[in-house]
Design a protein around this motif. Sequence first.
Motif: not given
Length: 387
Positions: A226-234, A238-247, A319-329
């Motif tokens: 996942l490439d979570p860039r929810p806010l633009p302080w990153v 810039g370079p793509p990000l291969l991300n990991g979250i500690a469980r 999220t790694g996917e696109i919720g088509v119905a939500g976009v259409e709405q």
Amino acid sequence: MHPSLGSSGGLLRARLSSAFDEGLYRTEAARSNADLIPRPLAITLRMPPALPTARDRWGYVERLTREIEQVARLFDRDRDVLALHFDGAAGLAPQWREVEALIGSLERHFHFAPATRRLFSIRIDPGMARAADFDTCASLGFHCVDIEATGGDLAAIVRAIDLARGTGTLAVCVEWPVERQGVPQALLATRPDRLGCLLPDASADPGSLRPIADALVASGYAGIGLDPRPLPWVDPAGPPLLNGIARDGRWRRPEPNVDVIGIGAGALSRVRDSVSQNHADLGAWETALDAAGLPVWRGLLLAAEDRLRMDVAGELLRTGEIGVAGVEQRFAIDFHEHFGEELQALAALPGGLVEQGPNGPRATSQGRLMLRIMAACFDMPGQRPPQ
């Protein structure tokens, strides 16, 4: 709406124009306040750069407090601040008197959400960090420290992570430039709550990234790719990000559906249907504030198509996917008709990257390593990076 600049932020940033001025910024803030359900706020604050004297540095801080006060007047007090990020200058030790003064100013002029709902983070240069710095971070209400790893001093980074862990309260985030040699075991052993691997480019073969992903999984990380860039302080350009979250990590991702207020020289904002940037030149930024104005340098009013594509690309990156119905709405479109060419481009990507999920196109485990390329399919026609 996703507040970043999209999958190829540099392309959108190139469209920013000085025709967008302080007046348009104020207009967009007023329109945002008038929304039926106004979005909460996120603030990113650029700390003082290296300046010749302590007096010059404190002058920068005083102007920051002036900008905080002026910008806060544009936003209704009932709009909660969910996220706050202090972007410290590389190579400089934190000056906690300044940080404390700025937090005090922000608290006076904005309304912060309760501690359980907000995320306060600060970027720290590991080479300048002391144990007392992390204790001060925790006492000032920070939840997360971003350990600046671009210098590549592994020993300093590991030491800083250990010091941060000593507080018992701080989540630790690190972004490591892998340059294809992988992630050092010494860094993996420290188990940062979020470990982002900065990749050399977005077109890397997913097979070459698999050893990095496997090392993250073996070290107990989830959300790989996942490439979570929810806010633009990153910078999204810039370079793509291969991300990991500690469980068992404590890192929390702030809500993406916010207006982003950038404060300081060169800071970026995303307010309602606009993207804007403060003067990057320190002298121009100071002059604007000394004249009792806002230091808006350039910007862009986003067209409906911009907003649609940023929303789709942002959801895919997040999220790694696109919720088509939500976009259409949200946008009153027929997704497959509107994005027929883009869906063909997705289908033409190398095999095994994308599949049809229950909600719409979804990245496979291989595809999660290539989300940047997938999201780039939704850039504006004629502005997409070469594949």
